[in-house]
Design a protein around this motif. Sequence first.
Motif, mmCIF file in Angstrom:
data_model
loop_
_atom_site.group_PDB
_atom_site.id
_atom_site.type_symbol
_atom_site.label_atom_id
_atom_site.label_comp_id
_atom_site.label_asym_id
_atom_site.label_seq_id
_atom_site.Cartn_x
_atom_site.Cartn_y
_atom_site.Cartn_z
ATOM 1 N N THR A 1 0.427 -1.479 0.122
ATOM 2 C CA THR A 1 -0.319 -0.600 -0.031
ATOM 3 C C THR A 1 0.636 1.202 -0.304
ATOM 4 O O THR A 1 0.654 2.379 -0.742
ATOM 5 C CB THR A 1 -1.736 0.371 0.892
ATOM 6 N N ALA A 2 2.035 1.362 0.736
ATOM 7 C CA ALA A 2 2.571 2.351 1.120
ATOM 8 C C ALA A 2 3.265 2.560 -0.366
ATOM 9 O O ALA A 2 3.874 3.113 -1.222
ATOM 10 C CB ALA A 2 4.110 1.973 2.108
ATOM 11 N N ALA A 3 3.937 1.356 -0.913
ATOM 12 C CA ALA A 3 4.718 0.866 -2.193
ATOM 13 C C ALA A 3 3.779 1.997 -3.641
ATOM 14 O O ALA A 3 4.439 2.803 -4.284
ATOM 15 C CB ALA A 3 5.466 -0.166 -2.771
ATOM 16 N N ALA A 4 2.439 1.578 -3.183
ATOM 17 C CA ALA A 4 1.744 1.880 -4.449
ATOM 18 C C ALA A 4 1.373 3.392 -4.572
ATOM 19 O O ALA A 4 0.914 4.252 -5.746
ATOM 20 C CB ALA A 4 0.478 1.604 -4.226
ATOM 21 N N ARG A 5 2.061 4.738 -3.197
ATOM 22 C CA ARG A 5 1.402 5.821 -3.811
ATOM 23 C C ARG A 5 3.339 6.255 -3.911
ATOM 24 O O ARG A 5 2.970 7.533 -3.311
ATOM 25 C CB ARG A 5 1.662 5.868 -1.815
ATOM 26 N N VAL A 6 2.754 6.263 -5.198
ATOM 27 C CA VAL A 6 4.101 7.115 -5.873
ATOM 28 C C VAL A 6 3.526 7.630 -6.905
ATOM 29 O O VAL A 6 1.993 7.767 -6.660
ATOM 30 C CB VAL A 6 4.770 5.917 -6.885
ATOM 31 N N PRO A 7 4.282 8.921 -7.970
ATOM 32 C CA PRO A 7 3.730 9.429 -8.900
ATOM 33 C C PRO A 7 3.457 8.842 -9.809
ATOM 34 O O PRO A 7 4.400 7.989 -10.123
ATOM 35 C CB PRO A 7 5.328 10.448 -9.265
ATOM 36 N N ASP A 8 1.461 9.196 -10.312
ATOM 37 C CA ASP A 8 1.506 8.105 -11.345
ATOM 38 C C ASP A 8 0.564 9.414 -11.985
ATOM 39 O O ASP A 8 -0.488 9.521 -12.096
ATOM 40 C CB ASP A 8 0.796 7.002 -10.547
ATOM 41 N N HIS A 9 1.298 9.802 -13.177
ATOM 42 C CA HIS A 9 0.512 10.721 -13.668
ATOM 43 C C HIS A 9 -0.707 10.355 -14.638
ATOM 44 O O HIS A 9 -0.808 9.455 -15.038
ATOM 45 C CB HIS A 9 1.439 11.294 -14.682
ATOM 46 N N GLY A 10 -2.372 10.911 -14.702
ATOM 47 C CA GLY A 10 -3.243 10.824 -15.045
ATOM 48 C C GLY A 10 -4.025 8.963 -14.443
ATOM 49 O O GLY A 10 -4.751 8.749 -14.745
ATOM 50 N N ALA A 11 -3.046 8.686 -13.036
ATOM 51 C CA ALA A 11 -4.061 7.829 -12.502
ATOM 52 C C ALA A 11 -3.989 6.493 -12.861
ATOM 53 O O ALA A 11 -4.919 5.874 -13.079
ATOM 54 C CB ALA A 11 -5.335 8.127 -11.666
ATOM 55 N N LEU A 12 -2.973 5.520 -13.814
ATOM 56 C CA LEU A 12 -3.395 4.642 -14.702
ATOM 57 C C LEU A 12 -3.156 3.956 -14.646
ATOM 58 O O LEU A 12 -2.937 2.609 -14.684
ATOM 59 C CB LEU A 12 -1.962 4.950 -15.850
ATOM 60 N N VAL A 13 -2.009 3.493 -13.162
ATOM 61 C CA VAL A 13 -1.828 2.599 -12.509
ATOM 62 C C VAL A 13 -1.059 1.493 -13.670
ATOM 63 O O VAL A 13 -1.357 0.383 -13.156
ATOM 64 C CB VAL A 13 -2.794 1.541 -11.764
ATOM 65 N N PRO A 14 -0.003 2.051 -14.131
ATOM 66 C CA PRO A 14 1.289 1.189 -15.101
ATOM 67 C C PRO A 14 1.695 0.352 -14.486
ATOM 68 O O PRO A 14 2.935 0.134 -15.204
ATOM 69 C CB PRO A 14 2.588 2.081 -15.879
ATOM 70 N N TRP A 15 1.824 -0.456 -13.488
ATOM 71 C CA TRP A 15 2.434 -1.854 -12.489
ATOM 72 C C TRP A 15 1.054 -2.314 -12.047
ATOM 73 O O TRP A 15 1.253 -1.991 -11.654
ATOM 74 C CB TRP A 15 3.594 -0.894 -12.041
ATOM 75 N N ARG A 16 1.416 -3.260 -11.584
ATOM 76 C CA ARG A 16 1.047 -4.924 -10.944
ATOM 77 C C ARG A 16 1.900 -5.333 -9.726
ATOM 78 O O ARG A 16 3.732 -5.211 -10.503
ATOM 79 C CB ARG A 16 0.743 -5.253 -11.581
ATOM 80 N N PHE A 17 1.902 -6.195 -9.054
ATOM 81 C CA PHE A 17 2.834 -6.865 -7.803
ATOM 82 C C PHE A 17 2.495 -8.250 -7.938
ATOM 83 O O PHE A 17 1.233 -8.417 -8.436
ATOM 84 C CB PHE A 17 2.038 -6.395 -6.308
ATOM 85 N N LEU A 18 3.508 -9.129 -8.488
ATOM 86 C CA LEU A 18 4.027 -10.186 -8.039
ATOM 87 C C LEU A 18 4.320 -10.716 -6.830
ATOM 88 O O LEU A 18 5.221 -10.872 -6.646
ATOM 89 C CB LEU A 18 4.130 -10.648 -9.167
ATOM 90 N N VAL A 19 3.730 -11.182 -5.823
ATOM 91 C CA VAL A 19 3.851 -11.921 -4.955
ATOM 92 C C VAL A 19 4.207 -13.205 -5.150
ATOM 93 O O VAL A 19 3.487 -14.548 -5.748
ATOM 94 C CB VAL A 19 2.805 -11.718 -3.234
ATOM 95 N N ILE A 20 5.292 -13.568 -5.267
ATOM 96 C CA ILE A 20 5.939 -15.684 -5.191
ATOM 97 C C ILE A 20 6.348 -15.985 -4.286
ATOM 98 O O ILE A 20 6.926 -15.490 -3.584
ATOM 99 C CB ILE A 20 7.746 -15.031 -6.443
ATOM 100 N N GLY A 21 4.970 -16.773 -4.647
ATOM 101 C CA GLY A 21 5.449 -17.409 -2.678
ATOM 102 C C GLY A 21 6.249 -18.645 -3.143
ATOM 103 O O GLY A 21 7.627 -18.993 -4.244
ATOM 104 N N PRO A 22 6.856 -20.129 -2.171
ATOM 105 C CA PRO A 22 7.759 -20.415 -2.428
ATOM 106 C C PRO A 22 6.978 -21.840 -3.283
ATOM 107 O O PRO A 22 8.687 -22.061 -3.536
ATOM 108 C CB PRO A 22 7.573 -21.281 -0.079
ATOM 109 N N ALA A 23 6.836 -21.782 -3.409
ATOM 110 C CA ALA A 23 6.677 -23.301 -4.742
ATOM 111 C C ALA A 23 7.180 -22.926 -6.185
ATOM 112 O O ALA A 23 7.926 -22.936 -6.714
ATOM 113 C CB ALA A 23 5.334 -23.988 -4.805
ATOM 114 N N ALA A 24 6.342 -21.592 -6.395
ATOM 115 C CA ALA A 24 6.396 -20.315 -7.940
ATOM 116 C C ALA A 24 8.446 -20.105 -7.407
ATOM 117 O O ALA A 24 9.076 -20.534 -8.061
ATOM 118 C CB ALA A 24 5.691 -19.390 -7.689
ATOM 119 N N ARG A 25 8.376 -20.104 -6.117
ATOM 120 C CA ARG A 25 10.555 -19.390 -6.334
ATOM 121 C C ARG A 25 11.361 -20.676 -6.953
ATOM 122 O O ARG A 25 11.751 -20.585 -7.341
ATOM 123 C CB ARG A 25 10.662 -19.177 -4.359
#
Length: 191
Positions: free
Chosen positions: A37-61
Amino acid sequence: MHQTNPVLDFLLTRRSRPAAALTAPAPDAAALEVLMTAAARVPDHGALVPWRFLVIGPAARARLSNLIRERGPVLGIDPAKVEKSAMSWQNAPMIVGVVSAPVPSEKAPELEQVLSAGAVCAALVNAALASGWGAAWITGWAAFDRTFLEDGLGLQPGEQIAGFVHIGTCETAPAERPRPDLAAITQHLDV
């Protein structure tokens, strides 16, 4: 004039922790949500949210560590470098991928959107460090291999990895490293 300010003091002394030094435990789901939530409070011109998170769990790692071992020889990567990369995935207590996913926009050029994704990486590292976790922003050669990105992580064409943020516990603070000479990298334009 610098007055005592805990946020500024943190930023003036912050230091990423080496990914190899991170151990369990890592943040639980509730703590990670606060960090993201803190990381998502970055400058984002136009509120486009041009990024997303991948939480990579143990099996995926573990799966991705094996994919790194498969892809490295195909790409001609030095075997020692392949193994070091694979072990960093295998041993990481937590990895959060930040996917740069620019969207068509007349207001915000693609570069600005990519930079916003980079700001998410920096903000996630800083949020983790400020919360007492160890954290490091890593890319590595696999971050630029389309097979790894698409087959391993499910990224779409046009998406790329801005960074893999490793988060965990780190008992020792790293030594300070040399910082840039501001006078050498600063130009003042007055006219």
